[in-house]
Design an enzyme around this catalytic site. Structure first.
Site, PDB file in Angstrom:
ATOM      1  N   GLU A 161      26.416 -20.584 -65.111  1.00 27.57           N
ATOM      2  CA  GLU A 161      25.636 -20.419 -66.349  1.00 27.57           C
ATOM      3  C   GLU A 161      25.656 -18.929 -66.631  1.00 27.57           C
ATOM      4  O   GLU A 161      25.014 -18.160 -65.925  1.00 27.57           O
ATOM      5  CB  GLU A 161      24.177 -20.861 -66.146  1.00 27.57           C
ATOM      6  CG  GLU A 161      24.001 -22.279 -65.640  1.00 27.57           C
ATOM      7  CD  GLU A 161      24.252 -23.312 -66.707  1.00 27.57           C
ATOM      8  OE1 GLU A 161      24.099 -22.978 -67.893  1.00 27.57           O
ATOM      9  OE2 GLU A 161      24.617 -24.437 -66.347  1.00 27.57           O
TER      10      GLU A 161
ATOM     11  N   CYS B 184      18.633 -16.301 -71.550  1.00 31.76           N
ATOM     12  CA  CYS B 184      20.032 -16.673 -71.770  1.00 31.76           C
ATOM     13  C   CYS B 184      20.173 -17.495 -73.043  1.00 31.76           C
ATOM     14  O   CYS B 184      21.256 -17.578 -73.611  1.00 31.76           O
ATOM     15  CB  CYS B 184      20.539 -17.460 -70.579  1.00 31.76           C
ATOM     16  SG  CYS B 184      19.469 -18.841 -70.173  1.00 31.76           S
TER      17      CYS B 184
HETATM   18  P1  NAP Z   1      24.095 -10.503 -62.510  1.00 31.04           P
HETATM   19  O1  NAP Z   1      24.112  -9.067 -62.316  1.00 31.04           O
HETATM   20  O2  NAP Z   1      25.376 -11.214 -62.662  1.00 31.04           O
HETATM   21  O3  NAP Z   1      23.292 -11.097 -61.259  1.00 31.04           O
HETATM   22  C1  NAP Z   1      23.048 -12.455 -61.142  1.00 31.04           C
HETATM   23  C2  NAP Z   1      22.928 -12.824 -59.673  1.00 31.04           C
HETATM   24  O4  NAP Z   1      24.172 -12.653 -59.022  1.00 31.04           O
HETATM   25  C3  NAP Z   1      21.946 -11.959 -58.902  1.00 31.04           C
HETATM   26  O5  NAP Z   1      21.254 -12.775 -57.991  1.00 31.04           O
HETATM   27  C4  NAP Z   1      22.843 -10.992 -58.181  1.00 31.04           C
HETATM   28  O6  NAP Z   1      22.267 -10.463 -57.016  1.00 31.04           O
HETATM   29  C5  NAP Z   1      23.993 -11.889 -57.838  1.00 31.04           C
HETATM   30  N1  NAP Z   1      25.226 -11.221 -57.529  1.00 31.04           N
HETATM   31  C6  NAP Z   1      25.712 -10.065 -58.067  1.00 31.04           C
HETATM   32  N2  NAP Z   1      26.915  -9.802 -57.521  1.00 31.04           N
HETATM   33  C7  NAP Z   1      27.185 -10.792 -56.637  1.00 31.04           C
HETATM   34  C8  NAP Z   1      28.265 -11.065 -55.754  1.00 31.04           C
HETATM   35  N3  NAP Z   1      29.327 -10.287 -55.699  1.00 31.04           N
HETATM   36  N4  NAP Z   1      28.198 -12.148 -54.967  1.00 31.04           N
HETATM   37  C9  NAP Z   1      27.138 -12.966 -55.018  1.00 31.04           C
HETATM   38  N5  NAP Z   1      26.081 -12.744 -55.821  1.00 31.04           N
HETATM   39  C10 NAP Z   1      26.117 -11.680 -56.626  1.00 31.04           C
HETATM   40  O7  NAP Z   1      23.230 -10.928 -63.746  1.00 31.04           O
HETATM   41  P2  NAP Z   1      21.758 -10.413 -64.134  1.00 31.04           P
HETATM   42  O8  NAP Z   1      21.899  -9.047 -64.648  1.00 31.04           O
HETATM   43  O9  NAP Z   1      20.790 -10.678 -63.038  1.00 31.04           O
HETATM   44  O10 NAP Z   1      21.394 -11.425 -65.307  1.00 31.04           O
HETATM   45  C11 NAP Z   1      21.644 -11.147 -66.663  1.00 31.04           C
HETATM   46  C12 NAP Z   1      22.755 -12.025 -67.155  1.00 31.04           C
HETATM   47  O11 NAP Z   1      22.540 -13.362 -66.796  1.00 31.04           O
HETATM   48  C13 NAP Z   1      22.864 -12.025 -68.650  1.00 31.04           C
HETATM   49  O12 NAP Z   1      24.182 -11.780 -69.013  1.00 31.04           O
HETATM   50  C14 NAP Z   1      22.468 -13.401 -69.077  1.00 31.04           C
HETATM   51  O13 NAP Z   1      23.120 -13.908 -70.204  1.00 31.04           O
HETATM   52  C15 NAP Z   1      22.789 -14.225 -67.895  1.00 31.04           C
HETATM   53  N6  NAP Z   1      21.893 -15.364 -67.796  1.00 31.04           N
HETATM   54  C16 NAP Z   1      22.397 -16.590 -68.037  1.00 31.04           C
HETATM   55  C17 NAP Z   1      21.583 -17.701 -67.935  1.00 31.04           C
HETATM   56  C18 NAP Z   1      22.107 -19.097 -68.172  1.00 31.04           C
HETATM   57  O14 NAP Z   1      21.418 -20.056 -67.888  1.00 31.04           O
HETATM   58  N7  NAP Z   1      23.295 -19.243 -68.690  1.00 31.04           N
HETATM   59  C19 NAP Z   1      20.250 -17.546 -67.594  1.00 31.04           C
HETATM   60  C20 NAP Z   1      19.755 -16.272 -67.370  1.00 31.04           C
HETATM   61  C21 NAP Z   1      20.604 -15.180 -67.468  1.00 31.04           C
HETATM   62  P3  NAP Z   1      21.632  -8.982 -56.994  1.00 31.04           P
HETATM   63  O15 NAP Z   1      20.568  -8.965 -58.008  1.00 31.04           O
HETATM   64  O16 NAP Z   1      21.124  -8.849 -55.617  1.00 31.04           O
HETATM   65  O17 NAP Z   1      22.755  -8.077 -57.344  1.00 31.04           O
END
Ligand code: NAP
Length: 684
Positions: A257, A296
């Site tokens: 997602e 999101c």
């Molecule tokens: P993110 O930076 O991609 O982080 C999301 C999750 O992934 C965090 O738990 C992060 O952990 C983890 N992560 C990062 N690098 C990783 C790796 N190499 N291996 C495993 N896990 C890893 O996203 P965000 O900044 O938290 O969220 C914002 C984004 O999420 C926005 O673009 C938004 O559109 C999207 N979003 C989508 C939805 C949906 O339902 N489609 C819902 C909410 C948000 P750490 O925090 O420890 O780095």
């Protein structure tokens, strides 16, 4: 004083030995906690899930698992205030927290209820009907869903630390999969508190829920073919996960997602004086300001007819002027802070990118007034509306994950749908219209590009849950850029975690495998009528074959007069003769079913407490006066209720005529006491 967050791993709380990374209060900049997963044995977590959590969970039926989810929902409800108190530190107002905390608890309740109502009190789920694979009926096939002996890893974004965890946990738990939850570090303290409350409650079997606070480390390396990863977050991280060897070559199922450039379309039929105009503007403002636009599902693109753009911008400006921004501890604040200063920088960068082909028409890109709070320490940002120039590409590409939306104009419905599709796949779109033709054209045009479409008008507005709310009973996810994943959707979300297998066998062995009597399998008829047997005595395959009863014209006349169903096929011989299907007077289908009940029931008080319906009723062959019908009834499925003195019994009923042809088939649904005579009055 700051606290080092702990992971819950292999049955104990683990604290990293290093100092970790500081996590700051979104509004004040003070340190809330520190986070690190250094030294955490992720391999042991995966082993623990597989060896302890999985087997414990799969030894329970769906109904037992559902009962645990319900208990958990009640437990978290009792501790809501603690969650609210901490949630404010993420920058959330109490309205935002309601979406996260109450939304998460509501999802647990919803899955608890669906689990009981729509899944069997068993460990296997049947899918679809029986397929006859040979002429003799000795070789049949059926699809079953079975639990996987794996682990569900759930990686969440920072914006919904409670809902994000619970909406993934509930379906996986029901499916029999233990979960390892990895929240986004930025707001992991709120997830940690939630997990702590859950673990302390002792409701879930050990090993079914573990928490990884901090970086994921080598977690994915530990996963194999029966495991899955459900990821919510950025497209950037999704790309990294998609390329992980465990996913590419190891058979790990990855659900994504990700980013989404959702749109809301103002229908061409809507004039400024229509109620739909206000609904549209209100919807956009709500989505821009709830969670400070960090959703999101928020509306990033506002699509309006060219002639309406000026009026829409004016109305947005008027409404947004009433949105007070500042520290969410202040009850007069309507919009809190973004999750972090870093996040605010990201949104500002996105606004700069959008400005290449758009101008800011509402709000102050330089900052804007705050009701309170320090803009240097708190991640505050006032809402911004941009208006795109014709042909601008950026609004379809750049996701400002904050209180920012861009107005784009369209010429006709086709161009509106075309603009929506330029988002390359989104989670949700809304169309605000009161015109049925517009609704149909737009929804069918948008559907291939979206996981959910809301049609809003004056009739559903009052009850509508709004553009941005994923609901536990509806699917959440979207194609293309949105990740291609799908979550929730009621029982669909559970089955997605299970393996569907086509089983081919004889009727007897298929009955043994599925726990449901299969047509053609052995039946048992004895001197004891099955209605005299309690659940404790009743067995799958128990049945009764009735004596025949001849249906007379007087029966048909009587039924027509008595019920008032004087449809010509039952009453007018000439007209019935001209009917191409009947060629003469036929008995009412409901008369056949009623006579069948008269043939199979055992009338005296006994363990059968009620008939609560029939399923799959089909009338297959017309019954005419003089035909003799008989019925066979067979216990197909027995489902004891977990919290009641009775259970459900599903009986297969087959009504045949004197030539052995099936004239009607259906399942009779009854409630039957667990013991009889009842030891106590039945209760539920
Ligand atoms: P993110 O930076 O991609 O982080 C999301 C999750 O992934 C965090 O738990 C992060 O952990 C983890 N992560 C990062 N690098 C990783 C790796 N190499 N291996 C495993 N896990 C890893 O996203 P965000 O900044 O938290 O969220 C914002 C984004 O999420 C926005 O673009 C938004 O559109 C999207 N979003 C989508 C939805 C949906 O339902 N489609 C819902 C909410 C948000 P750490 O925090 O420890 O780095």
């Amino acid at each position: 004083m700051s606290t080092m967050l702990e992971s819950y791993a292999a049955g104990r709380w683990f604290r990293a030995a290093d100092d970790g990374e500081p996590l700051l209060d979104a509004a004040t900049g003070e340190e809330v906690a520190r986070v690190s997963s250094r030294g955490l044995d992720v391999a042991a977590m995966v082993r623990h899930a597989r060896r302890a959590g999985g087997p414990a969970l799969r030894s329970l039926t769906f109904h037992e698992r559902a009962a645990m989810l319900k208990a958990l929902a009640k437990h978290l409800t009792a501790h809501k205030e603690e969650l609210y108190a901490l949630s404010v530190r993420t920058g959330a107002t109490s309205r935002d927290t309601m979406v996260d905390v109450d939304g998460g608890i509501g999802t647990l309740f919803s899955y608890a209820s669906r689990g009981v109502r729509e899944l069997p009190n068993d460990t296997v789920v049947l899918d679809g009907g029986l397929e006859r694979l040979g002429k003799g009926g000795t070789f049949v096939g059926r699809h079953v869903y079975a639990s996987r002996p794996g682990v569900a890893v759930q990686i969440n974004a920072f914006n919904f630390p409670v809902w994000g965890m619970l909406e993934k946990l509930a379906p996986a738990f029901l499916a029999g999969l233990p979960s390892i939850v990895k929240p986004a570090s930025q707001t992991a303290y709120l997830t940690e508190l939630t997990v702590r409350l859950i673990i302390e409650s002792g409701i879930l079997p050990e090993g079914t829920l573990q928490l990884l606070a901090g970086g994921a480390g080598t977690l994915l390396d530990e996963l194999t073919v029966q495991d899955s990863v459900a990821f919510t977050g950025s497209a950037h991280t999704a790309r990294i996960l998609r390329r992980h060897p465990s996913v590419l070559d190891g058979g790990v199922v990855l659900g994504v997602e990700a980013d989404s450039l959702n749109c809301s379309i103002l229908g061409p039929d809507v004039r400024p004086e229509d109620p739909e105009f206000d609904l549209f503007v209100k919807g956009v403002v709500t989505e821009m300001t709830v969670k400070a636009g960090q959703k999101c599902t928020a509306i990033r693109r506002v699509l309006v007819p060219g002639t309406m753009a000026g009026r829409v911008v004016e109305a947005l400006a008027a409404r947004l002027a009433k949105v007070t921004v500042g520290d969410p501890r202040n009850p007069d604040v309507r919009m809190g802070a973004l999750a972090s200063l870093g996040q605010r920088d990201e949104v500002r960068k996105a606004v700069e990118a959008l400005k290449a082909n758009a101008e800011v028409v509402v709000g102050d890109p330089g900052g804007g007034a705050l009701l309170d709070g320090d803009p240097e320490r708190g991640a505050f940002m006032t809402p911004l509306v941009l208006r795109a120039r014709p042909g601008a590409a950026e609004p379809h590409d750049v996701e400002p994950f904050g209180p920012v939306s861009t107005v784009l104009t369209y010429d006709d419905l086709e161009s509106a749908i075309g603009l929506a599709a330029r988002g390359k796949g989104s989670l949700v779109a809304s169309v605000v219209t009161h015109d049925p033709q517009v609704a149909r054209s737009v929804v069918l045009g948008l559907a291939p590009w979206h996981g959910r479409v809301l049609v809003l008008d004056r009739d559903d507005a009052k009850e509508s849950t709004g553009h941005g709310s994923p609901l536990p009973v509806l699917v959440h996810g979207g194609p293309g850029r949105a990740g291609g994943g799908e979550e929730l959707g009621g029982v669909r979300g559970v089955l997605r975690h299970m393996q569907r297998t086509a089983v081919q066998a004889s009727p007897d062995l298929l009955t043994a495998v599925t726990g449901q009597w299969t047509t053609g399998a052995a039946r048992a008829e004895s001197d004891v009528h099955p209605f005299r047997k309690s659940l404790a005595e009743l067995r799958i395959g128990d049945g009764i074959s009735s004596v025949p009863r001849t249906v007379s014209l007087a029966d048909i006349d009587h039924f027509a007069e008595f019920t008032g169903d004087t449809f010509y096929a039952h009453t007018d011989a000439d007209a019935a003769a001209r009917n191409p299907l009947f060629g003469g007077i036929v008995a009412h289908g409901y008369l056949v079913v009623s006579l069948a009940a008269g043939l199979f029931v055992d009338p005296a008080p006994g363990p059968v407490l009620a008939n609560f319906g029939v399923d799959g009723l089909r009338f297959l062959t017309p019954v005419k006066a003089g035909d003799a019908i008989a019925v066979t009834l067979t216990v197909k499925q027995i489902t004891p209720r977990v919290n009641a003195d009775y259970g459900e019994v599903r009986w297969e009923a087959v009504v045949t005529n004197q030539d052995g042809q099936a004239v009607a088939t259906y399942d009779v649904l009854t409630l039957v006491a667990k013991t009889w005579p009842a030891t106590s009055a039945p209760s539920c």
